[in-house]
Design an enzyme around this catalytic site. Structure first.
Site, PDB file in Angstrom:
ATOM      1  N   LYS A 167       0.833  -1.206   0.000  1.00 35.81           N
ATOM      2  CA  LYS A 167       0.000   0.000   0.000  1.00 35.81           C
ATOM      3  C   LYS A 167       0.867   1.256   0.000  1.00 35.81           C
ATOM      4  CE  LYS A 167      -3.781  -0.303   2.193  1.00 35.81           C
ATOM      5  NZ  LYS A 167      -4.275  -0.850   3.445  1.00 35.81           N
ATOM      6  N   ARG A 217      -3.245   2.861   8.541  1.00 36.05           N
ATOM      7  CA  ARG A 217      -3.533   1.574   7.896  1.00 36.05           C
ATOM      8  C   ARG A 217      -2.292   0.700   7.847  1.00 36.05           C
ATOM      9  NH1 ARG A 217      -8.106   2.543   4.059  1.00 36.05           N
ATOM     10  NH2 ARG A 217      -8.479   4.776   4.142  1.00 36.05           N
ATOM     11  N   GLY A 226      -7.796  -7.631   4.669  1.00 40.75           N
ATOM     12  CA  GLY A 226      -8.660  -7.738   5.845  1.00 40.75           C
ATOM     13  C   GLY A 226      -8.027  -8.411   7.050  1.00 40.75           C
ATOM     14  N   MET A 251      -5.277  -7.374   8.850  1.00 37.04           N
ATOM     15  CA  MET A 251      -4.738  -6.489   9.889  1.00 37.04           C
ATOM     16  C   MET A 251      -5.652  -5.283  10.058  1.00 37.04           C
ATOM     17  SD  MET A 251      -0.683  -6.781   9.199  1.00 37.04           S
ATOM     18  CE  MET A 251      -0.835  -6.481   7.465  1.00 37.04           C
ATOM     19  N   ARG A 304      -3.705  -1.578  -6.559  1.00 37.20           N
ATOM     20  CA  ARG A 304      -2.876  -2.791  -6.496  1.00 37.20           C
ATOM     21  C   ARG A 304      -3.293  -3.697  -7.642  1.00 37.20           C
ATOM     22  NH1 ARG A 304      -5.741  -4.923  -0.956  1.00 37.20           N
ATOM     23  NH2 ARG A 304      -7.830  -4.875  -1.753  1.00 37.20           N
ATOM     24  N   HIS A 359      -4.678 -45.722  -3.727  1.00 38.66           N
ATOM     25  CA  HIS A 359      -5.407 -46.236  -4.892  1.00 38.66           C
ATOM     26  C   HIS A 359      -6.499 -45.262  -5.332  1.00 38.66           C
ATOM     27  CE1 HIS A 359      -8.600 -48.654  -6.811  1.00 38.66           C
ATOM     28  NE2 HIS A 359      -7.578 -49.250  -7.408  1.00 38.66           N
ATOM     29  N   SER A 379      12.566 -43.951 -16.293  1.00 43.90           N
ATOM     30  CA  SER A 379      11.475 -43.081 -15.856  1.00 43.90           C
ATOM     31  C   SER A 379      11.459 -43.132 -14.328  1.00 43.90           C
ATOM     32  CB  SER A 379      10.146 -43.579 -16.432  1.00 43.90           C
ATOM     33  OG  SER A 379       9.112 -42.732 -15.991  1.00 43.90           O
ATOM     34  N   CYS A 417       7.376 -40.075 -13.907  1.00 43.41           N
ATOM     35  CA  CYS A 417       5.968 -40.446 -14.075  1.00 43.41           C
ATOM     36  C   CYS A 417       5.250 -40.606 -12.739  1.00 43.41           C
ATOM     37  CB  CYS A 417       5.827 -41.701 -14.919  1.00 43.41           C
ATOM     38  SG  CYS A 417       6.593 -43.140 -14.169  1.00 43.41           S
ATOM     39  N   TYR A 472      11.235 -35.347 -20.221  1.00 38.22           N
ATOM     40  CA  TYR A 472       9.786 -35.119 -20.182  1.00 38.22           C
ATOM     41  C   TYR A 472       9.244 -35.380 -18.784  1.00 38.22           C
ATOM     42  CZ  TYR A 472       9.265 -40.203 -20.236  1.00 38.22           C
ATOM     43  OH  TYR A 472       9.340 -41.524 -19.913  1.00 38.22           O
TER      44      TYR A 472
END
Ligand code: PEP
Ligand code: MG
Length: 892
Positions: A26, A96, A105, A107, A352, A468, A777, A844, A864
């Site tokens: 702020k 503030r 909201g 503080m 903001r 599972h 993998s 994987c 990958y």
């Protein structure tokens, strides 16, 4: 010397937006707006370093702070022509909070500081509005008591309500100055009674009280929780901004409002916001009066009969539009602004970057790129990959009320409502009768698959993120909450109990697999929709990403979804999952329970055509893309028959007695199935099983070649490898089968054989295994389980505490533990590359769809990642971001 206070106002500021760490969001943005020459009420910001000092020094301040604050008050006074504490011409201020990261909201804020029994009269005289002055004073007392003095506001609310009742009034706006004066006397008496001392009249005492309270609010429980949930370090501290008050409640040419430069729900390029005439900021939030639209277009669209700002105060509106455009261009992002109009003059109180839905985020990023405001790389970097989940699955309307009766793990995203069923068969029956159902189980196993298919969502009371239920539900793209330990299920009675409420079969339940919530009844849902911007951004992401993205899929349905979402092949086809459906499980059980090779071969003969057919379909769907098929890895406990009915079924199919089969099943039961007879151990003991699988793979490839002319290149993968010699035995069988099929059919299928690295020993011996393995993998589900000695199936019940207590920053089954498991992966990568520099390396485990883990894979240079089909878009975006992150200089 340290500077503790930074002033702003009148077209300049000591700070700027790059001092965000010091001035908070702020404070930094107010300074920036002042530097831009925008109308900002003058003020000053006390830095976050003061907050740090405050907590390190027994809640005291640096000695120089007092004089710096006095000088800054003089500065504001000079610009406003008022004096703080002056009885004739008082300056009033707000105090503030403002941390580096926005904590909306969390503080405290105090407005109208400087009002007392004397200055309120001056305010009345100068504004010409006595009612306004006394209303402001009573608001100040209420707010100050609540935030600083710890006298709860409900005392005052009750007094106000009581007063209105006696006077026969309903709205606050009906109270006149005299009413407020009387109430103020009563309010002050209440303070004296509650605290034993009067309400502070000295403006400086008020100011320092408020500053202390705002710094104190950094450590209130709300703020602490918020920081924990959003990974905000406690040592950042908050700044405190003190600013000259401007009043939106000074009459019909005054107003207060909030607005976004674009629509935060859809991303449309339109000023979007609300205001209230003759009101203070808190009135908008309180929702007592219905706010008015800012633009005329929005008013017409909403069918509102309340005038817009555009027509009510056209001059102010025009200036606001100019300001909003300037701010958006300057910050190069959608802005969320607060403003006040005092007697026809516009004041900007805050700006903001605005929060937005994922849909809006995509549209804004793409629009801004096309307008040349940001680069493509920036657009890619701005979308949180995990937030794409919102687009791919139904979500609970964030504004809908809900009664949460239990919470479990967010195992598979999306939300679903339906009637409770406690068995897979019931799920199927009710579904075929046209009902939507939620399958509720203690845990699931392969024989529940048909019920999981039939259900909208799955809820289990045991099991973690790779149990599972979790893995299968994610593959199917169904909502799943797992490990909801607070729920008790009584299968016999058909009842589940949660938070003391009993739910019977057929009662409606909602689960939110994105948050882990279990909710009573049904809740309003938002259905997914994929916009054009989604495709555009994904295409841009694909343009910068280095790693490939594949899917973990085995059923035709999953493979189709994977392809639709842009998967570049299959990275893991779990063949044992292909046997979950229908009668197949009986043949699989027959194979497992056979007590000799002949018995096994007879079961395998039943499975061969099924497997071959499945592979043909899979190869056709994945046409032109690589498919990695993992040889059977059935953790025995998931596959052995449990109930008498299941045992009878298999016994009948095998032509043996149920008793004999029960004995065989009992003999096979293991104490530690996850460390037991699974993975490649099955192939070593019963090579005929993988022979059948290899045959099915190659015969399917030949069939596809004959039908379509397309050459598929299967990648055959051995699971849970622990030694090179073990891998070599398996590879020899696969090679021999490939050769046999080539001779029988006359078609040579190119293929590779690789290993899953999912045990620490395989990582350590990767160099040696890579002598014969053609690709690796990383199965990081099992690697996490085996590295940490944490059971995938059981850890759900206690792992949460490890995360809550900070032992782990995240569930290691969700985000890879880089230091431990990650090092094992790294060792595997380095050692295998030494032997085989161009070895193809993938991942994987479930981590393949987790953005933080994907960034780690990029760092290691993996070829990958492979993840469940619904996570493919997330992985594509996360891989692109990871690639951009590595690139030293981002280019448009
Ligand atoms: C793994 O262990 O990471 C893996 C992908 O295999 P599964 O989850 O089937 O054990
Ligand atoms: Mg595994």
């Amino acid at each position: 010397m340290v500077k503790w206070v930074y002033t702003f106002g009148d077209g300049r500021a000591e700070g700027a937006r790059d001092l965000r760490d010091l001035l908070g969001g702020k404070g930094a943005n107010l300074a920036e707006m002042a530097n831009l020459g925008l109308p900002v009420p003058p003020g000053f910001t006390i830095t976050t370093e003061v907050c740090t000092f405050f907590y390190e020094n027994g809640k005291s301040y640096p000695p120089e702070l007092g004089s710096e604050v006095e000088a800054a008050l003089d500065y504001i006074g000079g610009l406003t022509g008022r004096v703080f504490g002056d009885p004739e011409n008082p300056l009033l201020v707000s105090v503030r909070s403002g941390a580096r990261a926005s904590m909306p909201g969390m503080m405290d804020t105090v407005l109208n500081i400087g009002l007392n029994d004397v200055t309120v009269e001056a305010l009345a005289k100068r504004s010409g509005d006595e009612r306004f002055a006394y209303d402001s004073y009573r608001r100040f007392i209420q707010m100050y008591c609540d935030v600083v003095l710890g006298v709860d506001h409900h005392h005052f609310e009750e007094m106000l309500e009581h007063y209105k009742e006696i006077k026969g009034l309903t709205l606050d706006t009906e109270l006149a100055a005299e009413d407020w004066k009387r109430l103020i006397i009563a309010f002050k008496a209440k303070v004296l009674e509650a605290r034993g001392e009067p309400f502070p009249q000295a403006p400086r005492e008020q100011l320092w009280g408020a500053i202390g309270a705002v710094f104190g609010s950094w450590q209130n429980p709300r703020a602490i929780t918020y920081r924990r949930l959003h990974d905000i370090p406690a040592n950042w501290g908050t700044a405190v901004t003190v600013q000259a008050m401007v009043f939106g409640n000074m009459g019909e040419t005054s107003a207060t409002g909030v607005a976004f430069t674009r629509n935060p729900a859809t991303g449309a390029k339109e000023l979007f916001g609300e205001f209230l005439l003759n009101a203070q900021g808190e009135d908008v939030v309180a929702g007592i009066r219905t706010p008015q639209n800012i633009t005329e277009a929005a008013r017409l669209a909403a069918g509102s009969d309340k005038a817009s700002l555009e027509t009510t105060l056209p001059g102010v509106f025009a200036e606001f539009v100019r300001t909003a455009n300037l701010l958006e261009k300057h910050y190069r992002d959608m802005q969320d602004m607060e403003f006040t109009v005092e007697n026809g003059k516009l004041w900007m109180l805050q700006t903001r970057n605005g929060k937005r839905t994922t849909k809006a985020a995509l549209r804004i990023a793409v629009d801004m790129t096309q307008d040349g405001l940001i680069s493509r790389d920036e657009a890619i970097a701005r979308i949180d990959p995990a937030s794409l989940e919102q687009l791919l699955h139904p979500a609970i309307d964030p504004y809908a009320e809900r009664n949460v009766v239990a919470t479990g793990l967010p195992a598979s995203p999306g939300a679903a409502s339906g009637a409770i069923v406690f068995s897979a068969d019931e799920a199927e029956q009710l579904k075929s009768a046209g009902h939507k159902v939620i399958l509720v189980r203690i845990e699931t196993s392969p024989e529940d698959i048909h019920g999981m298919h039939a259900a909208e969502g799955i809820l289990t009371t045991r099991g973690g993120m790779t149990s599972h239920a979790a893995v299968v539900a994610r593959g199917m793209g169904k909502a799943c909450v797992s490990g909801a330990g607070g729920i008790r299920i009584d299968y016999a009675k058909g009842v589940m109990t949660a938070s003391g409420v009993a739910f019977n079969k057929g009662d409606i339940l909602t689960i939110d697999g994105t948050t882990g919530q279990v909710i009573e009844g049904s809740v309003k849902m938002l259905q997914p929709e994929l916009s054009g911007e989604f495709a555009t951004l994904m295409q841009w992401a694909d343009g910068v990403r280095r790693m490939g993205v594949r899917a973990n899929a085995e059923t035709p349905q999953d493979a189709r979804v994977a392809r639709k979402f842009g998967a570049e092949g299959i990275g893991l086809c779990r063949t044992e999952h292909m046997f979950f459906e229908g009668d197949r499980i009986i043949a699989v059980r027959e194979m497992i329970l056979a007590d000799d090779e002949a018995g096994r071969r007879s079961a395998l003969a039943k499975l061969l055509p099924i497997q071959r057919g499945d592979f043909i379909e899979l190869f056709e769907i994945m046409f032109g893309l690589p498919v990695t098929i993992r040889l059977l890895d059935p953790p025995l406990h998931e596959f052995l028959p449990h109930s008498q009915a299941e045992i009878d079924e298999v016994a009948q199919s095998m032509g043996v007695s149920s008793e004999k089969l029960s004995r065989r099943a009992a003999a096979l039961r293991e104490v530690n199935p996850m460390l037991g007879f699974r993975g490649s151990r099955i192939a070593i003991a019963y090579p005929e099983i993988i022979e059948m699988q290899a045959r099915a793979i190659f015969e399917a490839a030949v069939a596809v070649k004959k039908i379509t002319g397309e050459l598929v290149q299967p990648e055959v993968m051995a699971p849970l490898i622990i030694a090179k010699a073990e891998f070599d035995l398996i590879k020899a069988r696969v090679d021999a089968t490939a050769k046999a099929v080539a001779i029988e059919t006359g078609v040579v299928i190119p293929y590779t054989v690789g290993a899953m690295i999912e045990t620490p020993r395989a990582s350590l011996r990767a160099g040696e295994i890579a002598e014969t393995a053609e690709f690796f993998s990383f199965g990081t589900n099992d690697l996490t389980q085996t590295c940490m000695a944490l059971s995938r199936d059981d850890a759900g019940s206690f792992l949460g505490r490890y995360v809550a207590r900070g032992v782990f920053a995240a569930d290691p089954f969700v985000t890879i533990d880089q230091e431990g498991v990650g090092e094992l992966v790294e060792i595997g990568v380095l050692r295998s590359r030494k032997t085989r520099p161009d070895i193809k390396l993938g991942i994987c485990g479930e981590h393949g769809g987790d953005p933080a883990s994907i960034a780690f894979c990029e760092k290691l240079g993996l070829s990958y990642v492979s993840c469940s089909p619904f996570r493919v878009p997330i992985a594509r975006l996360a891989a692109a971001q990871a690639a951009l992150h590595r690139k030293p200089e981002s280019q448009a």
